[in-house]
Design an enzyme around this catalytic site. Structure first.
Site, short mmCIF file in Angstrom:
data_model
loop_
_atom_site.label_atom_id
_atom_site.label_comp_id
_atom_site.label_asym_id
_atom_site.label_seq_id
_atom_site.Cartn_x
_atom_site.Cartn_y
_atom_site.Cartn_z
N ASP A 1 -18.63 12.53 22.05
CA ASP A 1 -18.11 11.18 21.82
C ASP A 1 -16.92 11.12 20.84
O ASP A 1 -16.29 10.07 20.73
CB ASP A 1 -19.22 10.26 21.26
CG ASP A 1 -20.44 10.21 22.17
OD1 ASP A 1 -20.29 10.52 23.37
OD2 ASP A 1 -21.54 9.87 21.68
N TRP B 1 -20.99 1.29 27.49
CA TRP B 1 -21.68 1.01 26.24
C TRP B 1 -23.01 0.42 26.59
O TRP B 1 -23.03 -0.59 27.28
CB TRP B 1 -20.89 0.00 25.38
CG TRP B 1 -19.53 0.45 25.02
CD1 TRP B 1 -18.35 0.08 25.60
CD2 TRP B 1 -19.22 1.34 23.97
NE1 TRP B 1 -17.31 0.69 24.96
CE2 TRP B 1 -17.81 1.47 23.96
CE3 TRP B 1 -19.97 2.07 23.03
CZ2 TRP B 1 -17.15 2.29 23.03
CZ3 TRP B 1 -19.30 2.87 22.11
CH2 TRP B 1 -17.92 2.97 22.13
N THR C 1 -23.00 15.52 19.64
CA THR C 1 -22.51 14.14 19.62
C THR C 1 -21.03 14.11 19.26
O THR C 1 -20.25 13.37 19.86
CB THR C 1 -23.35 13.31 18.60
OG1 THR C 1 -24.70 13.35 19.03
CG2 THR C 1 -22.88 11.88 18.52
N ALA D 1 -28.43 7.45 28.17
CA ALA D 1 -27.28 7.71 29.05
C ALA D 1 -27.79 8.04 30.45
O ALA D 1 -28.96 8.39 30.62
CB ALA D 1 -26.47 8.89 28.52
N GLU E 1 -38.85 -3.93 -17.57
CA GLU E 1 -39.68 -4.40 -18.69
C GLU E 1 -38.82 -4.64 -19.92
O GLU E 1 -38.94 -5.65 -20.62
CB GLU E 1 -40.76 -3.36 -19.04
CG GLU E 1 -41.66 -2.97 -17.89
CD GLU E 1 -41.14 -1.78 -17.11
OE1 GLU E 1 -39.94 -1.73 -16.79
OE2 GLU E 1 -41.94 -0.89 -16.79
N GLY F 1 -28.21 12.64 19.78
CA GLY F 1 -28.72 12.55 21.15
C GLY F 1 -30.23 12.79 21.21
O GLY F 1 -30.89 13.02 20.19
C1 AOF Z 1 -39.88 1.35 -14.90
N1 AOF Z 1 -39.06 0.29 -14.79
O1 AOF Z 1 -37.20 -0.65 -14.13
C2 AOF Z 1 -37.52 1.61 -13.72
C3 AOF Z 1 -38.40 2.71 -13.87
O2 AOF Z 1 -33.88 8.11 -16.53
P1 AOF Z 1 -34.19 6.66 -16.42
O3 AOF Z 1 -34.30 5.99 -17.76
O4 AOF Z 1 -33.22 5.94 -15.51
O5 AOF Z 1 -35.64 6.55 -15.80
C4 AOF Z 1 -35.84 6.72 -14.44
C5 AOF Z 1 -37.31 6.80 -14.12
O6 AOF Z 1 -37.99 5.72 -14.74
C6 AOF Z 1 -37.57 6.63 -12.62
O7 AOF Z 1 -37.62 7.87 -11.97
C7 AOF Z 1 -38.90 5.94 -12.62
O8 AOF Z 1 -39.95 6.88 -12.80
C8 AOF Z 1 -38.81 5.07 -13.83
N2 AOF Z 1 -38.08 3.87 -13.44
N3 AOF Z 1 -39.55 2.54 -14.45
O9 AOF Z 1 -40.96 1.20 -15.44
C9 AOF Z 1 -37.91 0.36 -14.21
N4 AOF Z 1 -36.33 1.74 -13.15
ZN ZN Z 2 -39.31 2.17 -18.11
#
Ligand code: AOF
Ligand code: ZN
Length: 339
Positions: A205, A175, A201, A167, A58, A272
């Site tokens: 392997d 393979w 694994t 297997a 935003e 596995g």
């Molecule tokens: C939004 N728009 O593009 C994103 C959001 O610590 P910050 O600033 O990086 O915030 C991270 C948190 O903000 C993330 O966990 C999520 O809740 C929100 N991310 N929110 O509206 C965005 N990247």
């Molecule tokens: Zn935000």
């Protein structure tokens, strides 16, 4: 399809496309895109969350506009705008300051710190939520699991014959799938923060599994220090010394919790049939990537890709939803989500 979309859906879809540009760069944050319309309904700006720690979608979109350009306009975004101070100030404050009249978003933010909707409504902004919500939740499924369960998102890879064997009974598995399928796995691994495998694994392997972070489930410290997997990348070895046991085995949920605390948001498991079966049974797997080679082993005692569920009724099967099918040379890759 396109012409049956409403205006709101059309712009939210555009948000998804913008959001995806941040793929691989925004984790642990979600992928978010934003479209801004002026009061006449004309698109005046677009933005997206480009990199962890940088502006949210935003803010990215609104800062490209003059102060009054979005006045009375509509803002579209695929996630509820944030209301908290994180790496950046709250997006809702900027939305209010720019006098946006209407906000349309797809899904509520599962981050408990965020309640943007209340603040927007209290400022007299019209809010429409839930537009293409299912798609939005699918896009940010890793972020949602991280936020709501404090666990990494887990994808399990398996490769089988047409009759579901990894297997033959004597362990011959080289393979099953084509070279192109195996090479595609190297690329897949890069999309995850960690790859997980078992001591079985590693011992059987001795794979190199090049990756920045690897986790080995090795209850009894059986992996030899000369194993190729130990030669590169960060390694976390879960053993009976650092992990609680459950039914005599390592409690993998506890391992996942530890990994999440270390900043691991997604795990790619290659193992596995016994471990795969028990992870699925314990509901610790979110998705399965299954390669299927057009070969029939026809070995009654051959090793199955999932063991130990002992489900006897079809009605009790573990259900999956396929979301992608690809072909690699002669093999199929089926990606599905466990319901
Ligand atoms: C939004 N728009 O593009 C994103 C959001 O610590 P910050 O600033 O990086 O915030 C991270 C948190 O903000 C993330 O966990 C999520 O809740 C929100 N991310 N929110 O509206 C965005 N990247
Ligand atoms: Zn935000």
């Amino acid at each position: 399809m396109e012409n049956t979309l409403t205006q709101d859906e059309k712009y939210i879809k555009e948000c998804f496309n913008l959001a995806k540009k941040g793929y691989g760069c925004v984790s642990p944050n979600p992928m978010v895109g934003c479209v801004v319309l002026d009061r006449f309904g004309k698109v005046v700006s677009k933005g997206y969350h480009k990199k962890y720690g940088e502006n949210h979608a935003e803010r990215d979109a609104l800062l490209k506009l003059k102060n009054d350009e979005a006045n009375g306009g509509t803002l579209y975004v695929n996630l509820e705008p944030c209301s908290h101070y994180g790496n950046t100030p709250p997006c809702v404050d900027l939305i209010i300051e720019r006098k946006i009249a209407r906000v349309v978003f797809s899904m509520k933010d599962p981050n408990p710190k965020v309640d943007g909707i209340t603040k927007l409504k209290n400022s007299g902004i019209e809010v429409t939520e839930g537009v293409l919500e299912t798609e939005a939740k699918f896009l940010n499924r890793i972020f949602i699991k991280n936020m709501t369960q404090k666990l990494p998102y887990v994808v399990l890879k398996t490769a089988t014959t047409l009759d579901g064997k990894i297997a033959s009974k004597n362990g011959d598995s080289k393979w099953i799938t084509s070279e192109k399928s195996r090479k595609s796995v190297y690329e897949m691994r890069k999309e995850f923060d960690c790859i997980m495998t078992s001591s079985n694994t590693v011992i059987a392997d001795n794979p190199a599994m090049e990756h920045k972070f690897k986790c080995i489930l090795d209850k009894d410290n059986r992996v030899n220090s000369s194993a190729k997997i130990l030669q590169q990348g960060r390694i976390y070895i879960a053993t009976r010394e650092n992990t609680p046991l459950k039914n005599g085995n390592l409690n993998v949920k506890e391992v996942l919790k530890e990994l999440y605390k270390m900043g691991i948001c997604s795990v790619f498991v290659e193992c596995g049939g016994t471990l795969a079966g028990s992870l699925v049974k314990e509901r610790l797997v979110d998705e399965i990537y299954q390669f299927i080679a057009p070969k029939i082993l026809n070995d009654n005692d051959g090793l199955s890709c999932f063991n130990g569920n002992n489900i006897t009724k079809i009605s009790e099967c573990i259900g999956l939803k396929i979301y992608e099918v690809k072909q690699f040379e002669e093999d199929l890759l089926i990606k599905s989500i466990i319901k």
